[in-house]
Design a protein around this motif. Structure first.
Motif, PDB file in Angstrom:
ATOM      1  N   GLY A  38       0.815  -1.260  -0.011  1.00  0.00           N
ATOM      2  CA  GLY A  38      -0.086  -0.094   0.042  1.00  0.00           C
ATOM      3  C   GLY A  38       0.852   1.200   0.024  1.00  0.00           C
ATOM      4  O   GLY A  38       0.305   2.395  -0.229  1.00  0.00           O
ATOM      5  N   GLU A  39       2.140   1.164   0.273  1.00  0.00           N
ATOM      6  CA  GLU A  39       3.170   2.304   0.542  1.00  0.00           C
ATOM      7  C   GLU A  39       3.678   2.602  -0.821  1.00  0.00           C
ATOM      8  O   GLU A  39       4.093   3.745  -1.079  1.00  0.00           O
ATOM      9  N   LEU A  40       3.367   1.740  -2.070  1.00  0.00           N
ATOM     10  CA  LEU A  40       3.970   2.081  -3.316  1.00  0.00           C
ATOM     11  C   LEU A  40       3.239   3.149  -4.076  1.00  0.00           C
ATOM     12  O   LEU A  40       1.973   3.222  -3.735  1.00  0.00           O
ATOM     13  N   ALA A  41       3.971   3.925  -4.830  1.00  0.00           N
ATOM     14  CA  ALA A  41       3.506   5.049  -5.280  1.00  0.00           C
ATOM     15  C   ALA A  41       2.328   4.771  -6.413  1.00  0.00           C
ATOM     16  O   ALA A  41       2.258   3.753  -7.060  1.00  0.00           O
ATOM     17  N   GLY A  42       1.026   5.328  -6.217  1.00  0.00           N
ATOM     18  CA  GLY A  42      -0.035   5.145  -7.380  1.00  0.00           C
ATOM     19  C   GLY A  42      -0.784   3.936  -6.908  1.00  0.00           C
ATOM     20  O   GLY A  42      -2.081   3.692  -7.153  1.00  0.00           O
ATOM     21  N   VAL A  43      -0.567   3.316  -5.555  1.00  0.00           N
ATOM     22  CA  VAL A  43      -1.468   2.165  -4.982  1.00  0.00           C
ATOM     23  C   VAL A  43      -2.646   3.020  -4.419  1.00  0.00           C
ATOM     24  O   VAL A  43      -2.354   3.539  -3.431  1.00  0.00           O
ATOM     25  N   THR A  44      -3.957   2.404  -4.712  1.00  0.00           N
ATOM     26  CA  THR A  44      -4.989   3.082  -4.096  1.00  0.00           C
ATOM     27  C   THR A  44      -5.711   1.926  -3.218  1.00  0.00           C
ATOM     28  O   THR A  44      -6.571   2.569  -2.365  1.00  0.00           O
ATOM     29  N   ALA A  45      -5.658   0.542  -3.438  1.00  0.00           N
ATOM     30  CA  ALA A  45      -6.128  -0.379  -2.503  1.00  0.00           C
ATOM     31  C   ALA A  45      -5.382  -1.798  -2.801  1.00  0.00           C
ATOM     32  O   ALA A  45      -4.719  -1.881  -3.602  1.00  0.00           O
ATOM     33  N   VAL A  46      -5.639  -2.229  -1.563  1.00  0.00           N
ATOM     34  CA  VAL A  46      -4.870  -3.676  -1.737  1.00  0.00           C
ATOM     35  C   VAL A  46      -5.567  -4.760  -0.804  1.00  0.00           C
ATOM     36  O   VAL A  46      -5.945  -4.402   0.175  1.00  0.00           O
ATOM     37  N   GLU A  47      -5.775  -5.781  -1.323  1.00  0.00           N
ATOM     38  CA  GLU A  47      -6.551  -6.946  -0.658  1.00  0.00           C
ATOM     39  C   GLU A  47      -5.850  -8.099  -0.722  1.00  0.00           C
ATOM     40  O   GLU A  47      -5.193  -8.384  -1.853  1.00  0.00           O
ATOM     41  N   ALA A  48      -5.687  -8.713   0.479  1.00  0.00           N
ATOM     42  CA  ALA A  48      -4.609  -9.864   0.694  1.00  0.00           C
ATOM     43  C   ALA A  48      -5.289 -10.848   1.196  1.00  0.00           C
ATOM     44  O   ALA A  48      -6.123 -10.801   2.267  1.00  0.00           O
ATOM     45  N   SER A  49      -4.922 -12.110   0.859  1.00  0.00           N
ATOM     46  CA  SER A  49      -5.876 -13.386   1.273  1.00  0.00           C
ATOM     47  C   SER A  49      -4.819 -14.664   1.540  1.00  0.00           C
ATOM     48  O   SER A  49      -4.128 -14.891   0.581  1.00  0.00           O
ATOM     49  N   HIS A  50      -4.655 -14.721   2.816  1.00  0.00           N
ATOM     50  CA  HIS A  50      -3.657 -16.045   3.196  1.00  0.00           C
ATOM     51  C   HIS A  50      -4.232 -17.279   2.489  1.00  0.00           C
ATOM     52  O   HIS A  50      -3.429 -18.209   2.332  1.00  0.00           O
TER      53      HIS A  50
END
Length: 68
Positions: free
Chosen positions: A26-38
């Motif tokens: 989420g800290e990467l430039a341009g990223v607006t949303a992150v969904e992660a699933s283990h």
């Protein structure tokens, strides 16, 4: 226009793992949303444009995991 990319992350086993990956990616430039699933080992990233795969890999490694 936003883009969505899906990445496979090895080593996530719980919600804490998901949170670590979400935070770093989420800290990467341009990223607006992150969904992660283990459960699936997948991370779906929404961004303003294409992401550099090396930058995503570095962020995932910073969280303690790896792509693939």
């Amino acid at each position: 226009m936003s883009e969505q990319s899906t990445w496979t992350v090895s080593g996530m086993t719980c919600g804490h793992c998901e949170a670590s990956v979400r935070e770093e990616v989420g800290e990467l430039a341009g990223v607006t949303a992150v969904e992660a699933s283990h459960e699936t080992g997948r991370v779906v990233v929404t961004s303003d444009g294409p992401l550099d795969p090396a930058a995503v890999a570095a962020a995932v490694e910073e969280a303690g995991y790896r792509l693939g």
